[in-house]
Design a protein around this motif. Structure first.
Motif, PDB file in Angstrom:
ATOM      1  N   GLY A  32      -8.601   1.786 -11.488  1.00  0.00           N
ATOM      2  CA  GLY A  32      -9.456   1.896 -12.516  1.00  0.00           C
ATOM      3  C   GLY A  32     -10.658   1.367 -12.812  1.00  0.00           C
ATOM      4  N   LEU A  33     -10.445  -0.212 -12.710  1.00  0.00           N
ATOM      5  CA  LEU A  33     -11.457  -1.009 -12.808  1.00  0.00           C
ATOM      6  C   LEU A  33     -12.718  -0.719 -11.699  1.00  0.00           C
ATOM      7  CD1 LEU A  33     -12.634  -3.821 -14.051  1.00  0.00           C
ATOM      8  CD2 LEU A  33     -11.341  -4.919 -12.023  1.00  0.00           C
ATOM      9  N   LEU A  34     -12.270  -0.577 -10.521  1.00  0.00           N
ATOM     10  CA  LEU A  34     -13.402  -0.181  -9.409  1.00  0.00           C
ATOM     11  C   LEU A  34     -14.096   1.300  -9.759  1.00  0.00           C
ATOM     12  CD1 LEU A  34     -11.558  -0.935  -6.097  1.00  0.00           C
ATOM     13  CD2 LEU A  34     -13.291  -2.213  -7.301  1.00  0.00           C
ATOM     14  N   VAL A  35     -13.194   2.214 -10.501  1.00  0.00           N
ATOM     15  CA  VAL A  35     -13.907   3.276 -10.752  1.00  0.00           C
ATOM     16  C   VAL A  35     -15.001   3.054 -11.863  1.00  0.00           C
ATOM     17  CG1 VAL A  35     -13.395   5.358 -12.278  1.00  0.00           C
ATOM     18  CG2 VAL A  35     -12.133   4.791  -9.947  1.00  0.00           C
ATOM     19  N   LEU A  36     -14.453   2.264 -12.792  1.00  0.00           N
ATOM     20  CA  LEU A  36     -15.352   1.923 -13.867  1.00  0.00           C
ATOM     21  C   LEU A  36     -16.749   1.394 -13.373  1.00  0.00           C
ATOM     22  CD1 LEU A  36     -15.975   1.966 -17.002  1.00  0.00           C
ATOM     23  CD2 LEU A  36     -14.733  -0.198 -16.914  1.00  0.00           C
ATOM     24  N   ILE A  37     -16.504   0.254 -12.464  1.00  0.00           N
ATOM     25  CA  ILE A  37     -17.815  -0.226 -11.785  1.00  0.00           C
ATOM     26  C   ILE A  37     -18.583   0.469 -11.157  1.00  0.00           C
ATOM     27  CG2 ILE A  37     -18.428  -2.098 -10.243  1.00  0.00           C
ATOM     28  CD1 ILE A  37     -15.924  -4.082 -11.158  1.00  0.00           C
ATOM     29  N   ILE A  38     -17.874   1.269 -10.386  1.00  0.00           N
ATOM     30  CA  ILE A  38     -18.771   2.385  -9.570  1.00  0.00           C
ATOM     31  C   ILE A  38     -19.099   3.624 -10.226  1.00  0.00           C
ATOM     32  CG2 ILE A  38     -18.874   3.593  -7.302  1.00  0.00           C
ATOM     33  CD1 ILE A  38     -16.702   1.651  -6.301  1.00  0.00           C
ATOM     34  N   GLY A  39     -18.447   4.044 -10.698  1.00  0.00           N
ATOM     35  CA  GLY A  39     -18.478   5.457 -11.511  1.00  0.00           C
ATOM     36  C   GLY A  39     -19.416   5.404 -12.547  1.00  0.00           C
ATOM     37  N   LEU A  40     -19.365   4.326 -13.422  1.00  0.00           N
ATOM     38  CA  LEU A  40     -20.503   4.336 -14.536  1.00  0.00           C
ATOM     39  C   LEU A  40     -21.810   4.431 -14.161  1.00  0.00           C
ATOM     40  CD1 LEU A  40     -20.601   4.304 -17.711  1.00  0.00           C
ATOM     41  CD2 LEU A  40     -20.565   1.891 -17.519  1.00  0.00           C
ATOM     42  N   PRO A  41     -22.355   3.438 -13.301  1.00  0.00           N
ATOM     43  CA  PRO A  41     -23.760   3.610 -12.766  1.00  0.00           C
ATOM     44  C   PRO A  41     -24.142   4.808 -11.983  1.00  0.00           C
ATOM     45  CG  PRO A  41     -22.886   1.465 -12.507  1.00  0.00           C
ATOM     46  CD  PRO A  41     -21.808   2.230 -12.835  1.00  0.00           C
ATOM     47  N   LEU A  42     -23.196   5.276 -11.171  1.00  0.00           N
ATOM     48  CA  LEU A  42     -23.248   6.669 -10.800  1.00  0.00           C
ATOM     49  C   LEU A  42     -23.642   7.922 -11.570  1.00  0.00           C
ATOM     50  CD1 LEU A  42     -23.637   8.390  -8.147  1.00  0.00           C
ATOM     51  CD2 LEU A  42     -21.043   8.418  -8.098  1.00  0.00           C
ATOM     52  N   GLY A  43     -22.722   7.754 -12.908  1.00  0.00           N
ATOM     53  CA  GLY A  43     -22.709   8.823 -13.791  1.00  0.00           C
ATOM     54  C   GLY A  43     -23.996   8.648 -14.532  1.00  0.00           C
ATOM     55  N   VAL A  44     -24.357   7.452 -14.856  1.00  0.00           N
ATOM     56  CA  VAL A  44     -25.848   7.249 -15.542  1.00  0.00           C
ATOM     57  C   VAL A  44     -27.013   7.702 -14.721  1.00  0.00           C
ATOM     58  CG1 VAL A  44     -27.517   5.521 -16.379  1.00  0.00           C
ATOM     59  CG2 VAL A  44     -25.072   5.113 -17.037  1.00  0.00           C
ATOM     60  N   PHE A  45     -26.979   7.507 -13.524  1.00  0.00           N
ATOM     61  CA  PHE A  45     -28.064   7.847 -12.454  1.00  0.00           C
ATOM     62  C   PHE A  45     -27.914   9.561 -12.636  1.00  0.00           C
ATOM     63  CE2 PHE A  45     -29.768   9.097  -8.706  1.00  0.00           C
ATOM     64  CZ  PHE A  45     -31.249   8.771  -8.783  1.00  0.00           C
ATOM     65  N   LEU A  46     -26.832  10.170 -12.414  1.00  0.00           N
ATOM     66  CA  LEU A  46     -26.750  11.586 -12.479  1.00  0.00           C
ATOM     67  C   LEU A  46     -27.417  12.222 -13.725  1.00  0.00           C
ATOM     68  CD1 LEU A  46     -22.913  12.148 -10.996  1.00  0.00           C
ATOM     69  CD2 LEU A  46     -25.171  12.461  -9.595  1.00  0.00           C
ATOM     70  N   SER A 102      -4.981   1.965  -3.354  1.00  0.00           N
ATOM     71  CA  SER A 102      -6.155   2.178  -4.333  1.00  0.00           C
ATOM     72  C   SER A 102      -7.500   2.471  -3.833  1.00  0.00           C
ATOM     73  CB  SER A 102      -6.165   0.417  -4.932  1.00  0.00           C
ATOM     74  OG  SER A 102      -5.059   0.047  -5.705  1.00  0.00           O
ATOM     75  N   VAL A 103      -7.596   2.350  -2.493  1.00  0.00           N
ATOM     76  CA  VAL A 103      -8.744   2.723  -1.706  1.00  0.00           C
ATOM     77  C   VAL A 103      -9.058   4.184  -1.956  1.00  0.00           C
ATOM     78  CG1 VAL A 103     -10.268   2.857   0.399  1.00  0.00           C
ATOM     79  CG2 VAL A 103      -8.782   0.878  -0.290  1.00  0.00           C
ATOM     80  N   SER A 104      -8.050   4.948  -1.659  1.00  0.00           N
ATOM     81  CA  SER A 104      -8.197   6.389  -1.945  1.00  0.00           C
ATOM     82  C   SER A 104      -8.282   6.907  -3.153  1.00  0.00           C
ATOM     83  CB  SER A 104      -7.082   7.166  -0.863  1.00  0.00           C
ATOM     84  OG  SER A 104      -5.905   6.830  -1.506  1.00  0.00           O
ATOM     85  N   LEU A 105      -7.504   6.119  -4.037  1.00  0.00           N
ATOM     86  CA  LEU A 105      -7.539   6.523  -5.332  1.00  0.00           C
ATOM     87  C   LEU A 105      -8.852   6.472  -6.063  1.00  0.00           C
ATOM     88  CD1 LEU A 105      -4.291   4.773  -6.663  1.00  0.00           C
ATOM     89  CD2 LEU A 105      -4.750   7.311  -6.430  1.00  0.00           C
ATOM     90  N   THR A 106      -9.644   5.182  -5.554  1.00  0.00           N
ATOM     91  CA  THR A 106     -11.093   4.872  -6.030  1.00  0.00           C
ATOM     92  C   THR A 106     -12.067   5.941  -5.748  1.00  0.00           C
ATOM     93  OG1 THR A 106     -10.418   2.694  -6.146  1.00  0.00           O
ATOM     94  CG2 THR A 106     -12.607   3.188  -6.234  1.00  0.00           C
ATOM     95  N   ILE A 107     -12.006   6.056  -4.275  1.00  0.00           N
ATOM     96  CA  ILE A 107     -12.894   7.052  -3.825  1.00  0.00           C
ATOM     97  C   ILE A 107     -12.567   8.450  -4.131  1.00  0.00           C
ATOM     98  CG2 ILE A 107     -13.596   8.459  -1.472  1.00  0.00           C
ATOM     99  CD1 ILE A 107     -12.918   5.518  -0.305  1.00  0.00           C
ATOM    100  N   GLY A 108     -11.353   8.743  -4.415  1.00  0.00           N
ATOM    101  CA  GLY A 108     -11.095  10.140  -5.129  1.00  0.00           C
ATOM    102  C   GLY A 108     -11.252  10.488  -6.628  1.00  0.00           C
ATOM    103  N   THR A 109     -11.613   9.249  -7.208  1.00  0.00           N
ATOM    104  CA  THR A 109     -11.464   9.651  -8.698  1.00  0.00           C
ATOM    105  C   THR A 109     -13.231   9.252  -9.126  1.00  0.00           C
ATOM    106  OG1 THR A 109     -10.375   7.320  -9.133  1.00  0.00           O
ATOM    107  CG2 THR A 109      -9.213   9.467  -9.472  1.00  0.00           C
ATOM    108  N   VAL A 110     -13.694   8.310  -8.337  1.00  0.00           N
ATOM    109  CA  VAL A 110     -15.148   8.017  -8.765  1.00  0.00           C
ATOM    110  C   VAL A 110     -16.115   9.225  -9.038  1.00  0.00           C
ATOM    111  CG1 VAL A 110     -17.457   6.752  -7.822  1.00  0.00           C
ATOM    112  CG2 VAL A 110     -15.277   5.592  -7.760  1.00  0.00           C
ATOM    113  N   PRO A 111     -16.217  10.158  -8.272  1.00  0.00           N
ATOM    114  CA  PRO A 111     -16.907  11.408  -8.639  1.00  0.00           C
ATOM    115  C   PRO A 111     -16.483  12.093  -9.672  1.00  0.00           C
ATOM    116  CG  PRO A 111     -16.281  11.307  -6.066  1.00  0.00           C
ATOM    117  CD  PRO A 111     -15.312  10.334  -6.861  1.00  0.00           C
ATOM    118  N   PHE A 112     -15.208  12.114  -9.998  1.00  0.00           N
ATOM    119  CA  PHE A 112     -14.440  12.738 -11.259  1.00  0.00           C
ATOM    120  C   PHE A 112     -15.184  12.006 -12.665  1.00  0.00           C
ATOM    121  CE2 PHE A 112     -11.231  12.916 -14.560  1.00  0.00           C
ATOM    122  CZ  PHE A 112     -11.216  14.107 -14.747  1.00  0.00           C
TER     123      PHE A 112
END
Length: 226
Positions: A32-46, A102-112
């Motif tokens: 969840g922490l990694l998804v927040l760190i990676i996914g939030l900036p990615l979502g902002v850019f999208l 956690s690696v696959s969990l992060t990669i799988g949920t960041v796009p979501f």
């Protein structure tokens, strides 16, 4: 009463359940922490990087949206999880255990999560963005001081939903050595036909999801000042 007696006298539950809960919490928290760190900036850019966005970069937006996010989201998590085992070994040195999962969990949920962030930001009124720009705010100031704060309740709800998804995915990760409640349910509940273990595992998963949802809903209301 017979079921409760089975719960308290079941050796699998007394020995393995506490550790399985901890492993599930580790997977959920770290991912969840990694998804927040990676996914939030990615979502902002999208949201901001599209052709008519605040910081337009159409070619990069197309690549991240169509290639990275859409393709990753289209792969079922079970297949993604298995295909990432070699990559996981490179990253964490092993293909099993909570950290490996956690690696696959992060990669799988960041796009979501990134798509949910994009949707939340899209609901912010464009008039407020234009007003901030007219008043002399830079584009980064608009993002940090207006766009994200305005969408904060929706962002909290989006992250809550993502954590619930991670909990569900973590159970699947347990089937291939990820640990946690999924491995407990498979090793003892399914392979050994222990109905008590299976029922208790489901109950614990439900409680965990309900707790995450309750905290997320509370935080969402807390940060909503509209």
């Amino acid at each position: 009463m017979d079921f409760l007696n089975d719960v308290f006298t079941n050796p699998a539950l007394s020995k393995a359940l506490p550790g399985a809960i901890v492993e599930t919490l580790i997977m959920t928290g770290f991912s969840g922490l990694l998804v927040l760190i990676i996914g939030l900036p990615l979502g902002v850019f999208l949201h901001t990087g599209q052709k008519n966005g605040l910081t337009p970069l159409p070619w990069l937006h197309w690549f991240l949206s169509s290639i990275v996010v859409n393709i990753t989201r289209s792969i079922p998590y079970a297949i993604l999880m298995v295909s990432l085992i070699p990559f996981t070994r490179i990253i964490v040195g092993t293909g099993i255990g909570p950290m490996a999962a956690s690696v696959s969990l992060t990669i799988g949920t960041v796009p979501f999560f990134a798509r949910l962030v994009e949707s939340a930001l899209r609901d912010v009124s464009s008039g407020k963005i234009d007003a901030a720009l007219v008043m002399g705010s830079t584009k980064m100031q608009v993002i940090r001081k207006m766009l994200l704060p305005e969408a904060l309740p929706a962002l909290v709800s989006a992250f809550t939903t993502t954590l619930v998804v991670i909990v569900g995915y973590s159970a699947m990760a347990g089937l291939i050595g990820g640990g946690g409640l999924g491995r407990l349910a498979y090793n003892y509940g399914y392979q050994r036909f222990d109905t008590t273990v299976m029922i208790v595992t489901i109950i614990v998963m439900v409680i965990l999801v309900q707790l995450i949802q309750f905290i997320g809903d509370w935080l969402s209301r807390k940060v909503d000042h509209r």
